[in-house]
Design a protein around this motif. Structure first.
Motif, PDB file in Angstrom:
ATOM      1  N   ILE B 221       0.836  -1.203   0.000  1.00 19.75           N
ATOM      2  CA  ILE B 221       0.000   0.000   0.000  1.00 19.75           C
ATOM      3  C   ILE B 221       0.871   1.253   0.000  1.00 19.75           C
ATOM      4  CG2 ILE B 221      -2.097  -0.930   1.045  1.00 19.75           C
ATOM      5  CD1 ILE B 221      -1.129  -0.033   3.742  1.00 19.75           C
ATOM      6  N   TYR B 222       2.133   1.072   0.361  1.00 23.23           N
ATOM      7  CA  TYR B 222       3.030   2.233   0.355  1.00 23.23           C
ATOM      8  C   TYR B 222       3.784   2.346  -0.963  1.00 23.23           C
ATOM      9  CZ  TYR B 222       2.023   2.336   5.279  1.00 23.23           C
ATOM     10  OH  TYR B 222       1.370   2.409   6.471  1.00 23.23           O
ATOM     11  N   PHE B 223       3.588   1.360  -1.833  1.00 25.13           N
ATOM     12  CA  PHE B 223       4.338   1.325  -3.084  1.00 25.13           C
ATOM     13  C   PHE B 223       3.501   1.890  -4.217  1.00 25.13           C
ATOM     14  CE2 PHE B 223       7.141  -2.588  -1.904  1.00 25.13           C
ATOM     15  CZ  PHE B 223       7.590  -1.889  -0.795  1.00 25.13           C
ATOM     16  N   GLU B 224       4.209   2.253  -5.264  1.00 24.00           N
ATOM     17  CA  GLU B 224       3.534   2.673  -6.474  1.00 24.00           C
ATOM     18  C   GLU B 224       3.029   1.436  -7.203  1.00 24.00           C
ATOM     19  OE1 GLU B 224       5.147   6.500  -8.900  1.00 24.00           O
ATOM     20  OE2 GLU B 224       6.318   4.683  -8.709  1.00 24.00           O
ATOM     21  N   GLU B 225       2.013   1.631  -8.030  1.00 23.40           N
ATOM     22  CA  GLU B 225       1.409   0.476  -8.698  1.00 23.40           C
ATOM     23  C   GLU B 225       2.461  -0.332  -9.472  1.00 23.40           C
ATOM     24  OE1 GLU B 225      -2.344   1.285 -10.618  1.00 23.40           O
ATOM     25  OE2 GLU B 225      -1.882  -0.276 -12.076  1.00 23.40           O
ATOM     26  N   GLN B 226       3.295   0.395 -10.195  1.00 27.18           N
ATOM     27  CA  GLN B 226       4.313  -0.265 -11.023  1.00 27.18           C
ATOM     28  C   GLN B 226       5.227  -1.125 -10.156  1.00 27.18           C
ATOM     29  OE1 GLN B 226       3.715   0.197 -14.072  1.00 27.18           O
ATOM     30  NE2 GLN B 226       5.325  -1.224 -14.692  1.00 27.18           N
ATOM     31  N   THR B 227       5.675  -0.542  -9.063  1.00 29.67           N
ATOM     32  CA  THR B 227       6.570  -1.249  -8.143  1.00 29.67           C
ATOM     33  C   THR B 227       5.875  -2.481  -7.571  1.00 29.67           C
ATOM     34  OG1 THR B 227       7.198   0.980  -7.496  1.00 29.67           O
ATOM     35  CG2 THR B 227       8.161  -0.815  -6.254  1.00 29.67           C
ATOM     36  N   ALA B 228       4.632  -2.275  -7.158  1.00 33.97           N
ATOM     37  CA  ALA B 228       3.867  -3.376  -6.561  1.00 33.97           C
ATOM     38  C   ALA B 228       3.702  -4.506  -7.571  1.00 33.97           C
ATOM     39  CB  ALA B 228       2.517  -2.874  -6.083  1.00 33.97           C
ATOM     40  N   LYS B 229       3.410  -4.138  -8.807  1.00 35.72           N
ATOM     41  CA  LYS B 229       3.204  -5.156  -9.848  1.00 35.72           C
ATOM     42  C   LYS B 229       4.440  -6.016 -10.016  1.00 35.72           C
ATOM     43  CE  LYS B 229      -0.113  -3.463 -13.179  1.00 35.72           C
ATOM     44  NZ  LYS B 229      -0.210  -2.629 -14.356  1.00 35.72           N
ATOM     45  N   LYS B 230       5.570  -5.319 -10.100  1.00 29.73           N
ATOM     46  CA  LYS B 230       6.839  -6.042 -10.263  1.00 29.73           C
ATOM     47  C   LYS B 230       7.031  -7.019  -9.115  1.00 29.73           C
ATOM     48  CE  LYS B 230      10.638  -3.815 -12.629  1.00 29.73           C
ATOM     49  NZ  LYS B 230      11.822  -2.987 -12.378  1.00 29.73           N
ATOM     50  N   LEU B 231       6.750  -6.528  -7.924  1.00 30.37           N
ATOM     51  CA  LEU B 231       6.938  -7.346  -6.731  1.00 30.37           C
ATOM     52  C   LEU B 231       5.999  -8.550  -6.762  1.00 30.37           C
ATOM     53  CD1 LEU B 231       8.323  -7.795  -4.096  1.00 30.37           C
ATOM     54  CD2 LEU B 231       6.781  -6.170  -3.013  1.00 30.37           C
ATOM     55  N   VAL B 232       4.752  -8.297  -7.160  1.00 33.44           N
ATOM     56  CA  VAL B 232       3.785  -9.404  -7.230  1.00 33.44           C
ATOM     57  C   VAL B 232       4.259 -10.446  -8.230  1.00 33.44           C
ATOM     58  CG1 VAL B 232       1.455 -10.022  -7.914  1.00 33.44           C
ATOM     59  CG2 VAL B 232       1.818  -8.068  -6.443  1.00 33.44           C
ATOM     60  N   ASP B 233       4.820  -9.981  -9.344  1.00 35.87           N
ATOM     61  CA  ASP B 233       5.354 -10.931 -10.324  1.00 35.87           C
ATOM     62  C   ASP B 233       6.439 -11.795  -9.701  1.00 35.87           C
ATOM     63  OD1 ASP B 233       3.667 -10.158 -12.269  1.00 35.87           O
ATOM     64  OD2 ASP B 233       5.071  -8.838 -13.302  1.00 35.87           O
ATOM     65  N   LYS B 234       7.274 -11.144  -8.888  1.00 31.01           N
ATOM     66  CA  LYS B 234       8.337 -11.925  -8.244  1.00 31.01           C
ATOM     67  C   LYS B 234       7.735 -12.916  -7.261  1.00 31.01           C
ATOM     68  CE  LYS B 234      11.964  -8.563  -8.608  1.00 31.01           C
ATOM     69  NZ  LYS B 234      12.480  -7.414  -7.898  1.00 31.01           N
ATOM     70  N   PHE B 235       6.781 -12.467  -6.486  1.00 29.88           N
ATOM     71  CA  PHE B 235       6.114 -13.382  -5.558  1.00 29.88           C
ATOM     72  C   PHE B 235       5.546 -14.569  -6.320  1.00 29.88           C
ATOM     73  CE2 PHE B 235       5.187  -9.763  -2.390  1.00 29.88           C
ATOM     74  CZ  PHE B 235       6.367 -10.035  -1.727  1.00 29.88           C
ATOM     75  N   PHE B 236       4.889 -14.256  -7.442  1.00 25.82           N
ATOM     76  CA  PHE B 236       4.294 -15.325  -8.256  1.00 25.82           C
ATOM     77  C   PHE B 236       5.358 -16.333  -8.656  1.00 25.82           C
ATOM     78  CE2 PHE B 236       3.211 -17.041 -12.430  1.00 25.82           C
ATOM     79  CZ  PHE B 236       2.004 -17.640 -12.118  1.00 25.82           C
ATOM     80  N   HIS B 237       6.484 -15.778  -9.075  1.00 25.67           N
ATOM     81  CA  HIS B 237       7.570 -16.647  -9.512  1.00 25.67           C
ATOM     82  C   HIS B 237       8.054 -17.539  -8.373  1.00 25.67           C
ATOM     83  CE1 HIS B 237      11.134 -17.850 -11.738  1.00 25.67           C
ATOM     84  NE2 HIS B 237      11.818 -17.661 -10.613  1.00 25.67           N
ATOM     85  N   TRP B 238       8.073 -16.967  -7.158  1.00 24.68           N
ATOM     86  CA  TRP B 238       8.619 -17.711  -6.025  1.00 24.68           C
ATOM     87  C   TRP B 238       7.561 -18.519  -5.270  1.00 24.68           C
ATOM     88  CZ3 TRP B 238      13.378 -19.105  -5.179  1.00 24.68           C
ATOM     89  CH2 TRP B 238      14.399 -18.417  -5.855  1.00 24.68           C
ATOM     90  N   LEU B 239       6.382 -18.661  -5.871  1.00 24.75           N
ATOM     91  CA  LEU B 239       5.352 -19.499  -5.244  1.00 24.75           C
ATOM     92  C   LEU B 239       5.351 -20.878  -5.870  1.00 24.75           C
ATOM     93  CD1 LEU B 239       2.089 -17.427  -4.761  1.00 24.75           C
ATOM     94  CD2 LEU B 239       3.383 -18.625  -3.010  1.00 24.75           C
ATOM     95  N   GLU B 240       5.118 -21.885  -5.033  1.00 27.37           N
ATOM     96  CA  GLU B 240       4.883 -23.219  -5.565  1.00 27.37           C
ATOM     97  C   GLU B 240       3.553 -23.211  -6.299  1.00 27.37           C
ATOM     98  OE1 GLU B 240       6.575 -25.988  -5.423  1.00 27.37           O
ATOM     99  OE2 GLU B 240       7.903 -25.967  -3.672  1.00 27.37           O
ATOM    100  N   PRO B 241       3.371 -24.065  -7.297  1.00 26.42           N
ATOM    101  CA  PRO B 241       2.037 -24.168  -7.882  1.00 26.42           C
ATOM    102  C   PRO B 241       1.051 -24.560  -6.785  1.00 26.42           C
ATOM    103  CG  PRO B 241       3.650 -25.377  -9.184  1.00 26.42           C
ATOM    104  CD  PRO B 241       4.356 -24.934  -7.938  1.00 26.42           C
ATOM    105  N   GLY B 242      -0.097 -23.906  -6.781  1.00 30.37           N
ATOM    106  CA  GLY B 242      -1.064 -24.163  -5.710  1.00 30.37           C
ATOM    107  C   GLY B 242      -0.765 -23.364  -4.455  1.00 30.37           C
ATOM    108  N   GLY B 243       0.309 -22.599  -4.491  1.00 31.67           N
ATOM    109  CA  GLY B 243       0.672 -21.783  -3.328  1.00 31.67           C
ATOM    110  C   GLY B 243      -0.183 -20.529  -3.231  1.00 31.67           C
ATOM    111  N   TYR B 244      -0.155 -19.930  -2.031  1.00 35.22           N
ATOM    112  CA  TYR B 244      -1.041 -18.786  -1.777  1.00 35.22           C
ATOM    113  C   TYR B 244      -0.252 -17.505  -1.560  1.00 35.22           C
ATOM    114  CZ  TYR B 244      -4.821 -22.099  -0.997  1.00 35.22           C
ATOM    115  OH  TYR B 244      -5.768 -23.070  -1.148  1.00 35.22           O
ATOM    116  N   LEU B 245      -0.828 -16.409  -2.019  1.00 32.44           N
ATOM    117  CA  LEU B 245      -0.275 -15.092  -1.704  1.00 32.44           C
ATOM    118  C   LEU B 245      -1.337 -14.316  -0.943  1.00 32.44           C
ATOM    119  CD1 LEU B 245       1.746 -12.744  -1.980  1.00 32.44           C
ATOM    120  CD2 LEU B 245       0.660 -12.181  -4.133  1.00 32.44           C
TER     121      LEU B 245
END
Ligand code: SAM
Lengths: 611, 271
Positions: B221-245
């Protein structure tokens, strides 16, 4: 042509007509069969009556004539034969023969056969004549005459003639039978051919008609089925070209209508899918459930979307106001925190300073004390000094006297040296060395006098200074006395300052503690409100997103009375209260740049356990 | 009171955005001043330009670290967004228990602040597994950029006020009193959380294995949308399939940009 005709017939008529035509064709075939069978039966009948029947009579006739012959022979050759018996027998045979003959006459149609039949009658009549003669002889019981007559050539000939005639007739009948059989056979073949041809032709016609009719039914049905199948899988591009004036044409027309309607509905749904809830729906009939539901759905959707629109607008406004409010709050809190922090900083500074003050006061106290004792000390020293100056003054006077003496000595030395110089000159070369020494001594004497004079001056000067010094020292002593008393006063003052500072320091420490507690709370408050503001901002974005989505939906403005969406009064009041404060939100976002995270300033840890 | 010029604010906020991801809008000037002025006072720095120079010239990373401590908002509390804890208990943990191999469950609390979130998670997990816990490695990775909060988290000492959301049983099971009105997380539970300093703006993440669950709540919530998106992409990458964010309840991912499936508010799942 026929196709066209058939095409436009009503289905029932078409089927009935087909049935009738096929039936007629069948009847024709059956008729032909019937006629052929009749004909064959007729021919067989004629064969039977005209040939078979007479042919069966002829052997009987032959038997009859042979029996008669035997009877006659018996009566002629055997003894003891009662002629009476023979007569009745012959009579019976004759009658039988007549009967058979008449029978034959009835069935014969062939001219030649009839001729032969007549011929047979003639021959038989001849034979009957001989027979009558013999009967007469028998009546007379004239056996030899009987034998004679019987074995007479004429009699034999008559009998043979009869038999020949009979055989001729039989032959003729055989011949006829053959002819008749041949004829019958060919007639049968002919009829059979006719029958087969008609059967075949009729079958063809029937098949043609049936096929045409079936086609006229199946083609449109197939088209309808294909279209229906397309519709079933949702392909509304189905096309139906069949046109006719029968039920199938009507069916196709109806189906075309269905397709058109489905297309219309699809278009409506497409519009709905594009978030446009404005299409108008016209009921096609009282019972148009689908369109009624569609219309109802659209109406409900409109109502719903309108409600959502109102709500989302209000939510967006509310969120904006909330977000503005919490922004304000968070700014306030931040300012509060910052002010407090500043206050803490200043308080710390003050407390440090008070501490320092107390310290300094203590130091000053000590210094004042020291100053006083120093001043005291000074005073004593001053007295000593004054005494010393006095002593110096006395000593200086003594020195002056000594200097006078030195000056005197120098003067006398000078004169002596002059005398010595004169004596040396007189001594000539020998006195040269002495002259030099005398000169040296004179110079020294002069220098001594000079130095003594200067010393005297200096002493004079010193004396003056000492006088001055004495005066100053007196004054200083006076001042020192005053300092001592002042220092005493200062010391007592500083003492009380030190005590006050100490008390102050304790007070300030307490204040500091209080402030840091308040500060902690405010800090937390600030963090909380910061967080609230941030998440409110996130919510506001979502509310705006919702509003945008809803705004992208086209809907009819009003369809009925009560569609106003009501927010609960508390919420409204709250929004109102916020609104009254007239927050203005003017969020300026700096242009987005590509965040280049080359090397982050705060490095992360390097080791993460199992991670 | 210090003053900050537009230029200075721009420089500093850009620095903060680049290095910490935190986006300060113009209206946050007051916040920036309030949070940084003490650093200036303590270090005898006359103005923000000088501070910026100091920040850039400091090669020890100390200055940046202090800035991170000051500029982050570390608001958090036990049982925050309890709906998510329920979701963990009712859906995520049963799923993990039945599918995860080698009994190694990897959960990451990114932006853990003073530790309330990872500790709450550890309690939920402990309660869920009960005596089976012995056979499972469910250690949670908890990271933050601010070492100040990490230190507090590692200490695990909280005031009585901070515990009020926790059920009584948990208070008894997982805390022991230290001094007046203060409680410390029991050692066995502390052992369940690995606290590390980690900057989410790190260009690349280096972990040994992907995670089953990532909590990153109220950070973006403190990040800019662009920054947050990038971060979410990284989270996605580092999640196991079926994993939760998990993100904060008020947050929403722009789902078009990531292939995460929305489950319920704040809960997303990698398909
Ligand atoms: C508001 S707290 C959230 C705490 C907890 N997740 C919760 O929801 O209660 C946000 C945390 O994110 C951390 N943070 C901010 N920027 C970060 C970054 N770039 N890398 C790592 N942590 C960061 C802050 O230090 C702060 O502790």
């Amino acid at each position: 042509m026929i196709m066209r005709l058939i095409k436009n017939l009503k289905l029932r008529v078409k089927l009935i007509l087909t049935f009738v035509i096929v039936a007629i064709l069948m009847i024709i075939v059956l008729g032909i069969g019937y006629v052929a069978m009749n004909k064959t039966a007729d021919n067989d009948d004629r064969l039977y009556h005209e040939v078979t029947v007479p042919l069966t009579i002829i052997p009987d006739m032959l038997d009859n004539i042979n029996d008669q012959q035997q009877l006659i022979a018996m009566s002629a050759l055997a003894d003891g034969v009662s002629y009476q018996e023979v007569l009745t027998e012959l009579e019976r045979y004759s009658l039988e023969m007549d009967e058979m003959y008449a029978q034959m006459g009835e069935v014969l149609t062939d001219e030649h056969a009839i001729e032969l039949w007549h011929d047979l009658l003639e021959k038989y009549n001849v034979f009957s004549g001989f027979k009558t003669k013999i009967i007469n002889f028998l009546k007379m019981d004239n056996k030899p005459a009987v034998v004679y007559a019987y074995s007479g050539a004429e009699m034999q000939k008559a009998m043979e003639d009869v038999e020949d005639s009979m055989e001729a007739l039989a032959e003729r009948l055989y011949e006829m039978g053959q002819e008749r059989g041949d004829y019958n056979k060919s007639a049968f073949h002919m009829w059979r051919r006719k029958f087969i041809i008609v059967l075949f032709v009729n079958l063809l016609i029937a098949a043609y008609i049936v096929i045409v009719v079936l086609k006229s039914i199946a083609n449109p049905l197939n088209e309808v089925i294909k279209a229906a199948e397309k519709l079933v899988v949702g392909d509304i591009e189905a096309e139906l070209r069949w046109e006719s004036r029968d039920e199938l044409g009507y069916l196709s027309d109806t189906f075309r209508k269905i397709i058109a309607v489905t297309k219309q509905q699809a278009a409506v749904l497409q519009t709905l899918a594009e978030n446009d809830f404005t299409p108008d729906i016209h009921l096609r009939s009282e019972k148009d459930v689908l369109n009624r539901s569609l219309a109802e759905m659209i109406k409900n959707s409109n109502d719903m979307v309108r409600k959502i629109a109102t709500a989302s607008e209000q939510v967006a406004v509310g969120a904006e106001q909330l977000s503005a409010a919490s922004k304000e709050i968070s700014q306030g809190a931040a300012q509060q925190a910052s002010a407090l922090e500043q206050l803490t900083a200043s308080m710390e500074e003050i407390s440090v300073q008070t501490g320092e003050n107390a310290e300094n006061a203590k130091k000053a106290d000590k210094l004042a004390e020291a100053a006083k004792s120093n001043a005291d000390n000074g005073n004593h020293l001053m007295q000593d000094m004054l005494k010393a100056i006095e002593d110096i003054s006395v000593s200086s006077k003594n020195i002056n006297k000594i200097l006078k003496a030195i000056d005197d000595i120098a003067f006398q030395t000078n004169i002596l040296s002059l005398n010595a110089a004169v004596e040396a000159a007189r001594a000539g070369n020998y006195g040269k060395g002495f002259a030099v020494v005398a000169e040296e001594i004179r110079a020294l004497a002069e220098k001594s006098a000079e130095a003594a004079k200067q010393s005297g001056e200096l002493i004079e000067n010193a004396m003056e200074k000492v006088a001055h010094g004495t005066k100053i020292a007196g004054e200083t002593a006076e001042a020192l006395k005053r300092i001592v008393s002042g220092a005493e006063e200062v010391a007592s003052l500083v003492g009380s300052i030190a005590a006050a500072s100490e008390e102050q320091a304790i007070g300030i420490a307490q204040i500091n503690q209080g402030i840091s507690q308040v500060s902690e709370v405010v800090q937390k408050n600030s963090a909380t409100s910061e967080e609230v503001a941030a998440s409110e901002e996130a919510l506001r974005h979502q509310a705006e997103g919702l509003k945008d989505i809803v705004e992208s939906i086209k809907f009819k403005e009003f369809t009925d009375e009560k569609t106003d969406f009501e927010l609960s009064p508390e919420v409204l009041e709250y929004l109102e209260s916020i609104y009254k404060k007239k927050y203005q939100t003017n969020v300026v976002c700096p242009d987005e740049e590509n965040v280049s995270t080359s090397l982050v300033a705060v490095p992360s840890d390097k080791e993460f356990g199992k991670y | 009171m210090f003053d900050i010029s537009d230029k200075e604010f721009e420089l500093l906020s850009e620095y903060i955005r680049k290095n910490f991801g935190i986006h300060l809008k113009k209206e946050k000037k007051g916040l920036l001043i309030g949070r940084l002025q003490n650093i200036l006072i303590k270090n005898n720095i006359p103005n923000f330009s000088k501070y910026y120079e100091y920040l850039l010239s400091d090669k020890t990373g100390e200055a940046a670290s202090v800035l991170a401590n000051r500029i982050t908002t570390n608001h958090t509390y036990f049982m925050r967004e309890a709906a998510h804890m329920d979701y963990m208990k009712d859906h995520v943990l049963p799923y993990l228990k039945s599918t995860v191999e080698e009994r190694d469950i990897r959960i990451w609390s990114a932006g853990c602040s003073t530790g309330e979130e990872p500790y709450t998670l550890a309690m939920v997990i402990d309660e869920f597994f009960g005596s089976d816990k012995l056979f499972w490695d469910t250690k949670i990775l908890a990271t933050d950029i601010s070492d100040e909060v990490l230190n507090k988290a590692k200490k695990g000492i909280y005031g009585i006020e901070e515990l009020k959301e926790l059920p009584l049983g948990w208070k008894l099971n997982y805390f022991e009193p230290v001094g007046r009105d203060r409680f410390e997380i029991k050692p066995f539970l502390k052992d369940e959380v690995i606290f590390r300093k980690f900057n989410l703006m790190e260009e690349r993440f280096f972990f040994k294995k992907p995670f089953h669950v990532i909590f990153c709540k109220n950070v973006m919530i403190y990040f800019e949308e662009q920054t947050a998106k990038k971060l979410v992409d990284k989270f996605f990458h580092w999640l196991e399939p079926g994993g939760y964010l998990f993100v904060g309840l008020s947050e929403s991912l722009k789902r078009a940009s990531s292939s995460l499936k929305y489950m319920e508010p704040g809960v997303y799942r990698k398909e």
